[in-house]
Design an enzyme around this catalytic site. Sequence first.
Site, PDB file in Angstrom:
ATOM      1  N   SER A 144      39.986  29.779  42.357  1.00  0.00           N
ATOM      2  CA  SER A 144      37.383  29.151  42.523  1.00  0.00           C
ATOM      3  C   SER A 144      37.935  29.512  44.422  1.00  0.00           C
ATOM      4  O   SER A 144      38.613  29.214  44.991  1.00  0.00           O
ATOM      5  CB  SER A 144      37.548  27.854  42.031  1.00  0.00           C
ATOM      6  OG  SER A 144      36.574  27.209  42.941  1.00  0.00           O
ATOM      7  N   TYR A 157      41.775  19.696  40.518  1.00  0.00           N
ATOM      8  CA  TYR A 157      40.948  21.307  40.341  1.00  0.00           C
ATOM      9  C   TYR A 157      41.178  21.833  41.537  1.00  0.00           C
ATOM     10  O   TYR A 157      41.801  22.350  41.296  1.00  0.00           O
ATOM     11  CB  TYR A 157      39.828  20.316  39.948  1.00  0.00           C
ATOM     12  CG  TYR A 157      38.678  22.266  39.831  1.00  0.00           C
ATOM     13  CD1 TYR A 157      38.687  22.976  38.688  1.00  0.00           C
ATOM     14  CD2 TYR A 157      38.009  23.238  40.581  1.00  0.00           C
ATOM     15  CE1 TYR A 157      37.936  24.050  38.153  1.00  0.00           C
ATOM     16  CE2 TYR A 157      37.103  24.024  40.178  1.00  0.00           C
ATOM     17  CZ  TYR A 157      37.857  24.842  39.586  1.00  0.00           C
ATOM     18  OH  TYR A 157      37.201  25.717  39.092  1.00  0.00           O
TER      19      TYR A 157
HETATM   20  N1  LIG Z   1      31.598  28.556  36.671  1.00  0.00           N
HETATM   21  C1  LIG Z   1      31.634  28.371  38.502  1.00  0.00           C
HETATM   22  O1  LIG Z   1      31.356  28.199  39.227  1.00  0.00           O
HETATM   23  C2  LIG Z   1      33.180  28.631  38.632  1.00  0.00           C
HETATM   24  C3  LIG Z   1      33.620  28.838  40.207  1.00  0.00           C
HETATM   25  C4  LIG Z   1      35.202  29.253  40.188  1.00  0.00           C
HETATM   26  C5  LIG Z   1      35.971  29.253  39.527  1.00  0.00           C
HETATM   27  N2  LIG Z   1      36.290  29.106  38.270  1.00  0.00           N
HETATM   28  C6  LIG Z   1      35.981  29.180  36.726  1.00  0.00           C
HETATM   29  O2  LIG Z   1      36.298  30.121  36.359  1.00  0.00           O
HETATM   30  C7  LIG Z   1      37.111  30.213  35.008  1.00  0.00           C
HETATM   31  C8  LIG Z   1      35.907  30.371  34.175  1.00  0.00           C
HETATM   32  O3  LIG Z   1      35.460  29.649  34.098  1.00  0.00           O
HETATM   33  P1  LIG Z   1      33.421  29.313  33.133  1.00  0.00           P
HETATM   34  O4  LIG Z   1      32.746  28.996  34.471  1.00  0.00           O
HETATM   35  O5  LIG Z   1      33.342  30.613  32.222  1.00  0.00           O
HETATM   36  O6  LIG Z   1      33.639  28.420  32.370  1.00  0.00           O
HETATM   37  P2  LIG Z   1      32.639  28.221  30.988  1.00  0.00           P
HETATM   38  O7  LIG Z   1      31.946  29.130  30.546  1.00  0.00           O
HETATM   39  O8  LIG Z   1      32.994  26.894  30.613  1.00  0.00           O
HETATM   40  O9  LIG Z   1      33.849  29.004  30.271  1.00  0.00           O
HETATM   41  C9  LIG Z   1      35.905  28.220  29.797  1.00  0.00           C
HETATM   42  C10 LIG Z   1      36.026  29.306  28.968  1.00  0.00           C
HETATM   43  O10 LIG Z   1      37.883  28.334  29.230  1.00  0.00           O
HETATM   44  C11 LIG Z   1      38.199  28.703  27.778  1.00  0.00           C
HETATM   45  N3  LIG Z   1      39.058  27.229  27.407  1.00  0.00           N
HETATM   46  C12 LIG Z   1      39.536  26.239  28.431  1.00  0.00           C
HETATM   47  N4  LIG Z   1      40.378  25.638  29.007  1.00  0.00           N
HETATM   48  C13 LIG Z   1      40.897  26.127  27.515  1.00  0.00           C
HETATM   49  C14 LIG Z   1      41.991  25.769  27.695  1.00  0.00           C
HETATM   50  N5  LIG Z   1      42.714  24.764  27.473  1.00  0.00           N
HETATM   51  N6  LIG Z   1      43.086  26.370  26.571  1.00  0.00           N
HETATM   52  C15 LIG Z   1      42.098  28.331  26.017  1.00  0.00           C
HETATM   53  N7  LIG Z   1      41.275  28.471  26.529  1.00  0.00           N
HETATM   54  C16 LIG Z   1      39.706  27.628  27.668  1.00  0.00           C
HETATM   55  C17 LIG Z   1      36.601  27.572  27.273  1.00  0.00           C
HETATM   56  O11 LIG Z   1      36.409  27.660  25.570  1.00  0.00           O
HETATM   57  P3  LIG Z   1      37.255  26.618  25.051  1.00  0.00           P
HETATM   58  O12 LIG Z   1      36.733  24.968  25.540  1.00  0.00           O
HETATM   59  O13 LIG Z   1      36.644  26.647  23.573  1.00  0.00           O
HETATM   60  O14 LIG Z   1      38.983  26.368  24.793  1.00  0.00           O
HETATM   61  C18 LIG Z   1      35.626  28.865  27.218  1.00  0.00           C
HETATM   62  O15 LIG Z   1      36.214  29.783  26.905  1.00  0.00           O
HETATM   63  C19 LIG Z   1      37.958  28.591  35.189  1.00  0.00           C
HETATM   64  O16 LIG Z   1      38.921  29.123  35.066  1.00  0.00           O
HETATM   65  C20 LIG Z   1      37.049  27.620  36.257  1.00  0.00           C
HETATM   66  O17 LIG Z   1      37.258  27.165  36.824  1.00  0.00           O
HETATM   67  C21 LIG Z   1      34.054  28.657  37.637  1.00  0.00           C
END
Ligand SMILES: NC(=O)c1ccc[n+]([C@@H]2O[C@H](COP(=O)([O-])OP(=O)(O)OC[C@H]3O[C@@H](n4cnc5c(N)ncnc54)[C@H](OP(=O)(O)O)[C@@H]3O)[C@@H](O)[C@H]2O)c1
Length: 243
Positions: A144, A157
């Site tokens: 991130s 985080y």
């Molecule tokens: N969106 C942003 O602005 C942003 C920015 C920087 C980095 N990120 C990073 O990008 C990654 C993906 O996030 P996203 O934005 O795509 O969010 P999202 O749409 O909420 O997706 C998160 C995914 O991770 C799964 N997950 C969460 N905890 C888990 C666990 N303990 N075991 C297995 N699966 C798990 C969720 O499904 P379940 O909850 O059903 O497990 C879901 O499939 C994360 O690492 C996040 O920190 C996001």
Amino acid sequence: MGAARAAIVTGASSGIGLAVARMLGERGHAVTLVARRPEKLEAAYEQLRGDGLEVQPIAADVGDEADVIRAVAAHRDAYGRLDVLMNNAGVGIGAPIGELSTRQMDLQLATNLRAIPLFYRESLAMLTAAGAEHRNALVVNTASIAGKHGQAWLSIYSATKFGVVGFTQAMNKELNGRGIKSTALCPGFVDTAMTDFVKEQVPAEEMIQTSDIVAAVAMLLSLTPGCVLPEVVFERPRGGSLV
Ligand SMILES: NC(=O)c1ccc[n+]([C@@H]2O[C@H](COP(=O)([O-])OP(=O)(O)OC[C@H]3O[C@@H](n4cnc5c(N)ncnc54)[C@H](OP(=O)(O)O)[C@@H]3O)[C@@H](O)[C@H]2O)c1
């Protein structure tokens, strides 16, 4: 068995993971989709399978060592090889440091950070075989922008994501010789469910899109064996007050 290329994507039931899993499938990878909630994962699986992609859903919590071992074994049993590993599952809990419970700290440390070395360890034999074959085994770790600049109220985080960046650097030093390359992705706000909490201040259409992350991972896949990209930082255009 028999897929020409295969991938594991964690956090594949929504957002960034789902978008990248689709792209990998469309590029001919057999993809193991990992996430916790079975119904949500099943819906993602049906969507991708309905479009003719070779995918399998494995409901697993990446924060649980036994689940990680089971997920990698299920991938090995189904496809027998691993060319791309995307460690993408993550969770962010916003709270001032004085109010963070130990459980909230441990959840973020286990999901965002500890899971990644566990997946490397369990996948190493398959990644090593792919690296020996084509020198282009790829591990993508979703960090991130909070892993480049510490964020208030997202302190744990941020710490986990800094850890992901450092661990990725270490893996390049340790595994590049085997043809295994690692990249940390460091995006600011991406338009996914994770940023719903801030969409009144930062409109979704002004955020980074999952298609931007997909484009970067596709670019990583197209690099020649002689080129490693340790980190990709995605910023929003300057001028806003938030990341
Ligand atoms: N969106 C942003 O602005 C942003 C920015 C920087 C980095 N990120 C990073 O990008 C990654 C993906 O996030 P996203 O934005 O795509 O969010 P999202 O749409 O909420 O997706 C998160 C995914 O991770 C799964 N997950 C969460 N905890 C888990 C666990 N303990 N075991 C297995 N699966 C798990 C969720 O499904 P379940 O909850 O059903 O497990 C879901 O499939 C994360 O690492 C996040 O920190 C996001």
